[in-house]
Design an enzyme around this catalytic site. Structure first.
Site, PDB file in Angstrom:
ATOM      1  CB  CYS A 143      -0.956  -0.046   1.195  1.00  0.00           C
ATOM      2  SG  CYS A 143      -2.229   1.234   1.171  1.00  0.00           S
ATOM      3  CG  ASP A 166      -6.961  -1.559  -5.149  1.00  0.00           C
ATOM      4  OD1 ASP A 166      -7.698  -0.688  -4.628  1.00  0.00           O
ATOM      5  OD2 ASP A 166      -5.800  -1.772  -4.776  1.00  0.00           O
ATOM      6  CG  HIS A 208      -6.090  -1.603  -1.463  1.00  0.00           C
ATOM      7  ND1 HIS A 208      -5.156  -1.117  -2.352  1.00  0.00           N
ATOM      8  CD2 HIS A 208      -5.686  -1.204  -0.234  1.00  0.00           C
ATOM      9  CE1 HIS A 208      -4.234  -0.442  -1.684  1.00  0.00           C
ATOM     10  NE2 HIS A 208      -4.531  -0.484  -0.399  1.00  0.00           N
TER      11      HIS A 208
END
Length: 223
Positions: free
Chosen positions: A119, A165, A192
């Site tokens: 991330c 995502d 995600h």
């Protein structure tokens, strides 16, 4: 074996880091770069797993510049706090702190060092590849990589993205792939944070495949 160590950035900042060592001769060193939730139990577990794979690992607490000792969970009540901290985060200083982690790993006499990030850390893995003296970089769902398309990786780089995502449009991944054809990019039928086994976003099949590819890539460039 794991422990908390202190790293020293070139601007004088001292930060904590979670370090884990393999029980065998190391294949190389790895900086594990956090999500926006800090160096929490999940990130520590990731560092330990890569240590079990034969790497000396270190996960720098990049939010120490904002708030020391930060460790958040993944509940909805903690997400706003994580987002608030992320909005205060300076990526350039984050790269500086990763450089301190790389220097710490080099202190073990390790010839090759890589960076694996998730991330926020996925974007920082990219910036590490473009700005720092490393030998390999792997980024998982780095949402802001597209903002740095003008920076070219100086080390072999692999990126993982989820096709479902909602925070990273497929068009952004297309832009990265078009601008950097030498970067290995993989897309998975997942959302995600599909690698995070501590929450509802986890996809075991996709995580396992991404990990297999990552380990092969790291062995190729670090071992």
């Amino acid at each position: 074996m794991s422990e908390i160590v202190q790293l020293h950035a070139r601007d004088g900042h001292t930060l904590d880091a979670y370090a884990a060592q393999p029980g065998v001769t190391a294949l190389g060193g790895l900086v594990i770069v956090q999500e926006i939730y800090g160096v929490n139990a999940h990130i520590r577990a990731v560092a330990e797993r890569y240590a079990e794979d034969g790497y000396v690992t270190v996960a720098p607490a990049l939010f120490d510049r904002i708030e020391r000792g930060l460790e958040l969970g993944y509940g909805e009540q903690e997400k706003p706090r994580a987002m608030q901290l992320a909005s205060k985060f300076d990526p350039d200083k984050g790269v500086m702190d990763i450089a301190a982690a790389i220097e710490w790993l080099r202190g073990f006499g390790l010839k090759r060092v890589g960076v694996v990030g998730f991330c926020l850390g996925g974007t920082l893995a990219w910036l590490s590849a473009t700005r720092l003296p490393i030998d390999a970089a792997v980024g998982y769902y780095g949402g802001k990589i597209v903002n740095y398309l003008g920076e070219r990786p100086k080390a072999p780089t692999m990126l993982h993205f989820g096709e479902q995502d909602k925070s990273i449009p497929g068009s952004d991944v297309d832009k990265i792939a078009s601008a950097h054809r030498d970067v290995k990019i993989y897309r998975y039928p997942a959302g995600h944070a599909f690698n995070r086994d501590a929450g509802s976003s986890y996809d075991a099949t996709c995580a396992a495949e991404a990990r297999r590819r990552t380990l092969h890539f790291l062995r190729e460039h670090l071992a």
